[in-house]
Design a protein around this motif. Sequence first.
Motif, PDB file in Angstrom:
ATOM      1  N   PRO A  74      -5.656 -14.626   1.211  1.00 12.33           N
ATOM      2  CA  PRO A  74      -4.591 -14.261   2.060  1.00 12.33           C
ATOM      3  C   PRO A  74      -3.376 -13.202   1.657  1.00 12.33           C
ATOM      4  O   PRO A  74      -2.888 -12.326   2.285  1.00 12.33           O
ATOM      5  CB  PRO A  74      -3.991 -15.561   2.902  1.00 12.33           C
ATOM      6  N   LEU A  75      -3.341 -13.428   0.239  1.00  8.83           N
ATOM      7  CA  LEU A  75      -2.178 -12.798  -0.306  1.00  8.83           C
ATOM      8  C   LEU A  75      -2.339 -11.101  -0.511  1.00  8.83           C
ATOM      9  O   LEU A  75      -1.711 -10.332  -0.808  1.00  8.83           O
ATOM     10  CB  LEU A  75      -1.686 -13.144  -1.549  1.00  8.83           C
ATOM     11  N   LEU A  76      -3.671 -10.859  -0.120  1.00  5.11           N
ATOM     12  CA  LEU A  76      -4.301  -9.302   0.029  1.00  5.11           C
ATOM     13  C   LEU A  76      -3.565  -8.686   1.379  1.00  5.11           C
ATOM     14  O   LEU A  76      -3.776  -7.526   1.403  1.00  5.11           O
ATOM     15  CB  LEU A  76      -5.354  -9.280  -0.169  1.00  5.11           C
ATOM     16  N   ARG A  77      -3.436  -9.592   2.234  1.00  4.73           N
ATOM     17  CA  ARG A  77      -2.833  -8.870   3.653  1.00  4.73           C
ATOM     18  C   ARG A  77      -1.509  -8.371   3.516  1.00  4.73           C
ATOM     19  O   ARG A  77      -0.445  -9.373   2.937  1.00  4.73           O
ATOM     20  CB  ARG A  77      -2.952 -10.027   4.556  1.00  4.73           C
ATOM     21  N   LYS A  78      -1.322  -7.475   3.856  1.00  2.24           N
ATOM     22  CA  LYS A  78       0.062  -6.699   3.943  1.00  2.24           C
ATOM     23  C   LYS A  78       0.912  -7.754   4.685  1.00  2.24           C
ATOM     24  O   LYS A  78       0.741  -7.774   5.876  1.00  2.24           O
ATOM     25  CB  LYS A  78       0.175  -5.230   4.171  1.00  2.24           C
TER      26      LYS A  78
END
Length: 333
Positions: A74-78
Amino acid sequence: MTRDYLGRPLKDLRISITDRCNFRCDYCMPPEIFGEDYEFLPRSEILSYEDIILLVKAMLPLGLEKVRITGGEPLLRKDIAILISMIRKCDQDLDIALTTNGSLLARFAKDLATSGLDRVTVSLDAIDDSIVKKISNSNLGSKNIIDGVKAALDNGLNVKINTVVVKNYNENQIIPILNIFYRMDVLVRFIEYMDVGGTKDWKPEQVVFGNQIRKLISAEYGDLTPVAGQKYGEVANLWTLPNGYQIGFIESISKPFCNSCTRVRVSANGSLYTCLFSETGHDLKSLIKMGADINDLTEAISTVWSNRADRYSEIRNTSSQDKVPVEMHFIGG
């Protein structure tokens, strides 16, 4: 509060905000399948943050208490901190959590805490860097992930560690993992290796059962004592060491917990799944595209949940071996 066919309430939403990940773990996204040419969901098919808020608001009248943000990673989502703050505004009492591989956690911990996140669960299957790299098929070692845990703690977030144990693969990492997080007073939860979607060549003989893991831990730290009176719907069985330090065991294979499962899952493209082992979902994104409002979504979700009768882990040995559950990276673990 709405209940399913077997009387289980809907309390927990696990929502995937991306199907992408920077790791390629064999039990989730094996690299031979999810290679450079693999086509992930286009941005147009992924739930927007506004869509996610509609779904959260639609589930609140049904008894929703917890929202867990998952992936992929999820930390790849801006702008994920913006999403968390939007969820927090829906209900100040919601328990908001995040599951991550920890590789980007040090960078985002402060923003996550400031936005209203309560808890972080970090997946870490080894301390030995060679094993970490082998499992994740990445170049990152455990220090990067441990630094993320420290950053989360420093910013006031509650942290748990999830460790999937696979026989003849990372059993020797059980004690090293405890040696690290025992000193940090961080709860470690050991997970029996499951036949979830995406798992490569899963076999029952690869499972290290909870009682076997407890035996290893007891030999090193002293006798473990089960914790009584655990909350309904909790997936981990908690045990304590003689000094009171708690360790969790998620024993889906040897001790299925289907009878108290309160989780509904929504994939990155807006399909609702009533079980981690579901083969098909219920398309909510199309309803949103057609103009469904919060009340419409509440009714649709209530109907699906009311007819839910999933209990895969309880009938695993008698169910068809031809089932193909939805990919775990697609709906979160």
